[in-house]
Scaffold this motif. Structure first.
Motif, PDB file in Angstrom:
ATOM      1  N   ALA A 255      13.095  -5.368   2.102  1.00  0.00           N
ATOM      2  CA  ALA A 255      12.395  -5.305   3.523  1.00  0.00           C
ATOM      3  C   ALA A 255      10.852  -5.686   4.518  1.00  0.00           C
ATOM      4  N   TYR A 256      10.225  -6.385   3.237  1.00  0.00           N
ATOM      5  CA  TYR A 256       9.166  -7.099   3.556  1.00  0.00           C
ATOM      6  C   TYR A 256       9.646  -8.899   3.869  1.00  0.00           C
ATOM      7  N   ILE A 257      10.799  -8.921   3.028  1.00  0.00           N
ATOM      8  CA  ILE A 257      11.037 -10.483   3.169  1.00  0.00           C
ATOM      9  C   ILE A 257      11.366 -10.243   4.933  1.00  0.00           C
ATOM     10  N   ARG A 258      12.444  -8.930   4.852  1.00  0.00           N
ATOM     11  CA  ARG A 258      13.861  -9.293   6.130  1.00  0.00           C
ATOM     12  C   ARG A 258      12.835  -8.863   7.086  1.00  0.00           C
ATOM     13  N   ALA A 259      11.602  -8.881   7.218  1.00  0.00           N
ATOM     14  CA  ALA A 259      10.697  -8.397   8.498  1.00  0.00           C
ATOM     15  C   ALA A 259      10.264  -9.158   8.737  1.00  0.00           C
ATOM     16  N   GLY A 260       9.864 -10.544   7.510  1.00  0.00           N
ATOM     17  CA  GLY A 260       8.762 -11.625   8.275  1.00  0.00           C
ATOM     18  C   GLY A 260       7.802 -11.178   7.331  1.00  0.00           C
ATOM     19  N   VAL A 261       7.760 -10.189   6.594  1.00  0.00           N
ATOM     20  CA  VAL A 261       5.974 -10.589   6.278  1.00  0.00           C
ATOM     21  C   VAL A 261       5.948 -10.740   4.690  1.00  0.00           C
ATOM     22  N   PRO A 262       6.661 -11.707   3.692  1.00  0.00           N
ATOM     23  CA  PRO A 262       7.307 -12.129   2.451  1.00  0.00           C
ATOM     24  C   PRO A 262       5.107 -11.925   1.831  1.00  0.00           C
ATOM     25  N   ASP A 263       3.896 -12.156   2.915  1.00  0.00           N
ATOM     26  CA  ASP A 263       2.581 -11.772   1.895  1.00  0.00           C
ATOM     27  C   ASP A 263       2.373 -10.795   0.953  1.00  0.00           C
ATOM     28  N   GLN A 264       3.016  -9.497   1.736  1.00  0.00           N
ATOM     29  CA  GLN A 264       3.208  -8.223   1.989  1.00  0.00           C
ATOM     30  C   GLN A 264       4.352  -7.733   0.897  1.00  0.00           C
ATOM     31  N   GLY A 265       5.183  -8.668   0.689  1.00  0.00           N
ATOM     32  CA  GLY A 265       5.922  -8.396  -0.327  1.00  0.00           C
ATOM     33  C   GLY A 265       5.297  -8.696  -1.583  1.00  0.00           C
ATOM     34  N   GLU A 266       5.033 -10.305  -1.823  1.00  0.00           N
ATOM     35  CA  GLU A 266       4.279 -10.322  -2.772  1.00  0.00           C
ATOM     36  C   GLU A 266       2.978  -9.721  -3.636  1.00  0.00           C
ATOM     37  N   SER A 267       2.637  -9.307  -2.674  1.00  0.00           N
ATOM     38  CA  SER A 267       1.567  -7.685  -3.258  1.00  0.00           C
ATOM     39  C   SER A 267       2.508  -6.873  -3.900  1.00  0.00           C
ATOM     40  N   LEU A 268       2.748  -5.970  -3.144  1.00  0.00           N
ATOM     41  CA  LEU A 268       3.907  -5.277  -4.131  1.00  0.00           C
ATOM     42  C   LEU A 268       4.525  -6.374  -5.650  1.00  0.00           C
ATOM     43  N   LEU A 269       4.979  -7.009  -5.198  1.00  0.00           N
ATOM     44  CA  LEU A 269       5.279  -7.600  -6.588  1.00  0.00           C
ATOM     45  C   LEU A 269       3.680  -7.919  -7.912  1.00  0.00           C
ATOM     46  N   ILE A 270       2.616  -8.041  -7.147  1.00  0.00           N
ATOM     47  CA  ILE A 270       1.008  -8.365  -8.165  1.00  0.00           C
ATOM     48  C   ILE A 270       1.274  -6.948  -8.601  1.00  0.00           C
ATOM     49  N   GLU A 271       1.293  -5.831  -7.662  1.00  0.00           N
ATOM     50  CA  GLU A 271       1.299  -4.184  -8.393  1.00  0.00           C
ATOM     51  C   GLU A 271       2.606  -3.801  -9.250  1.00  0.00           C
ATOM     52  N   MET A 272       3.283  -4.887  -8.900  1.00  0.00           N
ATOM     53  CA  MET A 272       4.630  -4.100 -10.203  1.00  0.00           C
ATOM     54  C   MET A 272       4.004  -5.212 -11.794  1.00  0.00           C
ATOM     55  N   ASP A 273       3.280  -6.122 -11.561  1.00  0.00           N
ATOM     56  CA  ASP A 273       2.726  -7.363 -11.687  1.00  0.00           C
ATOM     57  C   ASP A 273       1.827  -6.320 -13.042  1.00  0.00           C
ATOM     58  N   ALA A 274       0.734  -6.182 -12.409  1.00  0.00           N
ATOM     59  CA  ALA A 274       0.051  -4.904 -13.747  1.00  0.00           C
ATOM     60  C   ALA A 274       0.785  -4.117 -14.005  1.00  0.00           C
ATOM     61  N   GLN A 275       1.641  -2.921 -13.511  1.00  0.00           N
ATOM     62  CA  GLN A 275       1.616  -2.352 -14.124  1.00  0.00           C
ATOM     63  C   GLN A 275       3.400  -2.548 -15.498  1.00  0.00           C
ATOM     64  N   GLU A 276       3.369  -3.884 -15.966  1.00  0.00           N
ATOM     65  CA  GLU A 276       4.494  -4.089 -16.594  1.00  0.00           C
ATOM     66  C   GLU A 276       6.185  -4.047 -15.851  1.00  0.00           C
ATOM     67  N   ILE A 277       5.940  -3.739 -14.598  1.00  0.00           N
ATOM     68  CA  ILE A 277       7.319  -3.371 -14.160  1.00  0.00           C
ATOM     69  C   ILE A 277       7.559  -4.626 -13.520  1.00  0.00           C
ATOM     70  N   TYR A 278       8.944  -5.852 -13.742  1.00  0.00           N
ATOM     71  CA  TYR A 278       9.041  -6.431 -13.254  1.00  0.00           C
ATOM     72  C   TYR A 278      10.538  -6.888 -12.190  1.00  0.00           C
ATOM     73  N   ALA A 279      10.603  -7.322 -11.373  1.00  0.00           N
ATOM     74  CA  ALA A 279      11.616  -7.381 -10.417  1.00  0.00           C
ATOM     75  C   ALA A 279      12.542  -7.969 -10.850  1.00  0.00           C
ATOM     76  N   GLY A 280      14.272  -7.802 -10.602  1.00  0.00           N
ATOM     77  CA  GLY A 280      15.290  -8.470 -10.310  1.00  0.00           C
ATOM     78  C   GLY A 280      15.172  -9.692 -10.276  1.00  0.00           C
ATOM     79  N   SER A 281      16.115 -10.923 -10.822  1.00  0.00           N
ATOM     80  CA  SER A 281      15.417 -12.542 -10.199  1.00  0.00           C
ATOM     81  C   SER A 281      16.655 -12.377  -9.031  1.00  0.00           C
TER      82      SER A 281
END
Length: 424
Positions: A255-281
């Motif tokens: 949703a963030y990527i489509r909205a043109g704010v990938p940095d917010q999407g990356e923040s969630l990616l970092i949040e996932m990494d901290a919990q050892e949850i990895y997104a799909g390729s």
């Protein structure tokens, strides 16, 4: 007459299904729509009179009296729908569709499928057809699901309408996931209002949203460009008090990527990494593409590194996105380095990757380096394909040196040959 009155109200509650209408655009100023009750011709107030205290209506969709039976009969008293026969003047496409019905499908299911394939509103409403089927065939949940599966496989336009009617029928034994499938179906068609209506009706029947259902809503809002509604729904998932899974995270990142704010999407990616949850390729690729298209090399490199930390082996497409990021930003040398690193890692470069390096050189007008790059590829047995050749040809046309290309290439070949001759 009381039974007739109940049947009429059930029909009214399904009016969006029984009487086809064009999809309405999303209303302006749409707020947290899955908590709103809409008014007007598109939505109706929650039909409390049709709900019991549990998850079933007091009465099934099937007619159970003389008055209700009349609903499926024409004025002359003849049945509008003959489940054991179809119009002999059906089209060849309809005949073929009927012939392709699964051999092992139950006869009662085939009877309904034949009617749905040949359905025409002039014969009566869809609600009336299904009421006649329920009354005559006494279907179980398995029969309903067989029909819905076949409609979905055939991508039949009545699939979602039949599904909406089915959840009102007691014999269908509706559960939460049935509603989720309808919401997801409307989301794929970008029919937000219909999806929100289904969610509202689901809640009215006592079902509580879970993470899967709310994630489907995020997907829908994301594709429609309603990032605020997606955010609100994502927060609602958090309030469930359960750990978020990678699908919910991934939907919000998209949703963030489509909205043109990938940095917010990356923040969630970092949040996932901290919990050892990895997104799909596909999520990593979409985020990398978002940075790549705008030439954000730092963001692209961070995501590319994250891909490897997540245990995903980069492929030529991911490497191409990184090369493109450097090319768009005017860093042809780093684009070339990324290309060579890809080869060192054992990934065979595609013609697309070669074209991206050439485009990077073109952006900085480094023709000599581009030609040297091509000669190096030729030595290694890597031939230029259509896309790379077209990129090079377009560049030469801009320079007006098309006729001189052969001469330049020969000079380079001679230079390379002489450089390899040992000094005497």
């Amino acid at each position: 007459m009381a039974a007739c009155h109940i049947f009429s109200m059930a029909t009214y509650a399904s009016n969006m299904i029984c009487y086809p209408h064009p999809a309405n655009p999303v209303i302006n100023g749409l707020r947290k729509t899955h908590h709103l009750q809409f008014t007007g011709s598109t939505f109706w107030a929650i039909p409390m009179s049709l709900c019991s205290n549990g998850h079933h209506f007091h009465r099934p969709l099937a007619a159970a009296s003389v008055e209700e039976t009349a609903q499926t009969e024409s004025k002359d008293g003849k049945p509008r729908f003959k489940l054991d026969a179809v119009d002999p003047e059906i089209t060849e496409a309809q005949k073929q569709a009927i012939a392709q019905l699964p051999y092992h499908m139950a006869k009662r299911c085939k009877a309904l499928m034949r009617q749905l394939i040949c359905y025409s509103p002039q014969k009566g409403s869809l609600c009336e057809l299904l009421a006649a089927w329920v009354r005559a065939m006494k279907p179980s949940r398995a029969h309903w699901l067989a029909v819905l599966k076949e409609l979905r496989i055939k991508d039949h336009p009545l699939y979602l309408q039949v599904a909406e009617i089915a959840v009102l029928e007691e014999s269908f034994e509706v559960n939460l996931r049935d509603y989720t499938k309808i919401i997801h179906g409307y989301g794929k068609q970008n029919r937000i209002e219909e999806a929100v209506k289904i969610l509202s009706n689901m809640k009215a029947r006592g079902f509580i949203c879970d993470q899967v259902t709310l994630t489907a809503m995020i997907d829908m809002y994301s594709k429609a460009g309603h990032v605020k509604l997606a955010e609100e729904t994502f927060e609602e998932i958090k309030l469930l008090g359960q750990p978020l899974d990678k699908r919910s995270y991934g939907s919000m990142i998209m949703a963030y990527i489509r909205a043109g704010v990938p940095d917010q999407g990356e923040s969630l990616l970092i949040e996932m990494d901290a919990q050892e949850i990895y997104a799909g390729s596909e999520v990593y690729k979409a985020l990398l593409r978002a940075y790549s298209m705008v030439g954000d090399t730092e963001g692209a490199q961070r995501v590319f590194n994250a891909v490897q930390l997540a245990g995903i082996s980069p492929d030529a497409k991911l490497c191409g996105l990184l090369i493109n990021a450097y090319g768009v930003s005017g860093q042809s040398q780093k684009a070339r380095v990324a290309f060579e690193n890809m080869r060192t890692a054992g990934i065979r470069p595609t013609d697309k990757c070669i074209a991206l390096v050439l485009a990077a050189y073109e952006k900085e007008n480094k023709l000599q380096k581009a030609l040297k790059f091509l000669m190096a590829l030729e030595r290694d047995g890597i031939m230029v394909g259509k896309e790379a050749a077209e990129t090079l040809a377009a560049w030469f046309r801009k320079l007006g040196v098309v006729e001189e290309v052969d001469t330049i290439l020969r000079e380079f070949a001679e230079t390379e040959a002489n450089s390899r001759v040992p000094a005497s």
